[in-house]
Design an enzyme around this catalytic site. Structure first.
Site, PDB file in Angstrom:
ATOM      1  N   TYR A 156       0.760  -1.187  -0.072  1.00  0.00           N
ATOM      2  CA  TYR A 156      -0.197  -0.054  -0.086  1.00  0.00           C
ATOM      3  C   TYR A 156       0.927   1.133   0.065  1.00  0.00           C
ATOM      4  O   TYR A 156       0.579   2.295  -0.538  1.00  0.00           O
ATOM      5  CB  TYR A 156      -1.012   0.039   1.315  1.00  0.00           C
ATOM      6  N   LYS A 163      -3.131   8.344   2.839  1.00  0.00           N
ATOM      7  CA  LYS A 163      -4.340   8.127   3.427  1.00  0.00           C
ATOM      8  C   LYS A 163      -3.989   8.621   5.028  1.00  0.00           C
ATOM      9  O   LYS A 163      -5.254   9.191   5.674  1.00  0.00           O
ATOM     10  CB  LYS A 163      -4.931   6.767   3.648  1.00  0.00           C
TER      11      LYS A 163
END
Ligand code: NAD
Ligand code: IMJ
Length: 256
Positions: A156, A163
């Site tokens: 990720y 995020k």
């Protein structure tokens, strides 16, 4: 029972195709009686978004690439010109270079880092600033996040850092816009097989891990994200702002 979003208008950014989380949110909001306005990123998605918009009865479909201040300004100008006020806004947008989601995070380039931040985090700030004047009665703005913001999820990488910035931005935005009775929240969804998840290395294995180990013993259904978005947009969510709402079958509480 009366519908939860009757009389409300919602703007949804980030619908690309029928797998998009934004489409599940649009379906749920439409079911609850909201008037919907959709945006698409570019001409490549226009036809698909128009077709899906017709299915959920969207009142208006406009272009908006969120990396362009001019396109964000044109979007809100078009709504203003039609005397449209908003009650809910959904930001369901993220992007990073594909190679930054597979090689080691330590090798992330400056350009790749900034691109992920620009599209996936800063755009939320810009959208909030642009839409707030269209929300004279207050309202609810939400974005979509993922657990990789606070925990290390292999691959990720640069998106996890984006995020983290998105969730922190959400809290500062909640503080700034609270006095206008505009609530700002994030929904942190469990892994869902969308275009942004397909092709990710080991995605199927991750799905299986979540299904095996989450309290609910299954993965997240996009319709569950849609229903939580309805809650946040509705009168029922009136006391909730600055929150990260996990819609993930409970996976985030687990350590082993
Ligand atoms: P998706 O590919 O359907 O949605 C991503 C959207 O971002 C697309 O509509 C795309 O057009 C849009 N976008 C990208 N760059 C843009 C730009 N410059 N301007 C305007 N729009 C742009 O995939 P999705 O899974 O529905 O993703 C939606 C959101 O949900 C993302 O923020 C993603 O990080 C988040 N999320 C996804 C999952 C998952 O497992 N799929 C889990 C948690 C959170
Ligand atoms: C994405 C990459 C690595 C691991 C991942 C994901 N896991 C999950 C996702 C475990 C659930 C999906 N997700 C939460 C995202 O936010 C995806 C964002 C994304 C995906 C792509 C793929 C295609 C591309 N750029 C992308 N940018 C952002 O070129």
């Amino acid at each position: 029972m009366s519908k939860l979003l009757e009389g409300k208008t919602a703007l949804i950014l980030g619908l690309a195709n029928k797998w998009s989380i934004a489409y599940a949110i649009g379906q749920a909001m439409s079911r609850e009686g909201a008037k919907l306005i959709l945006t698409y990123q570019n001409e490549r998605q226009q036809k698909t978004v128009q077709d899906l918009g017709a299915e959920i009865g969207a009142a208006k479909i406009l272009a908006c690439d969120v990396t362009s201040d001019a396109e964000i300004a044109a979007l809100t100008a078009a709504l203003k010109a039609d005397d449209i006020t908003l009650d809910a806004v959904v930001h369901s947008i993220a992007f990073a270079n594909k190679e930054d989601l597979s090689r080691p995070f330590v090798e992330t380039s400056r350009a790749g880092f900034l691109l992920a931040q620009d599209v996936s985090a800063y755009s939320f700030v810009a959208v909030c600033n642009a839409v707030a004047p269209l929300m004279p009665n207050g309202g609810s703005i939400m974005t979509l996040s993922y657990l990789g913001s606070t925990r290390v999820c292999p691959n990720y990488n640069v998106m996890g850092v984006a995020k983290a910035a998105l969730e922190a931005s959400m809290k500062y935005l909640a503080y700034d816009l609270g006095p206008q009775n505009i609530r700002v929240n994030a929904i942190s969804a469990g892994p869902i097989k969308t275009a942004s998840a397909r092709g990710i290395k080991d995605f199927t294995a991750m799905h299986e891990t979540v299904a095996a180990h989450s309290p609910l013993k299954r993965v997240t259904d996009p319709a569950e994200v849609g229903d939580s978005a309805v809650f946040l947009a509705s009168h029922l969510g009136r006391g909730v702002t600055g929150n990260v709402l996990y819609v993930d079958a409970g996976f985030q509480i687990m350590a082993m």
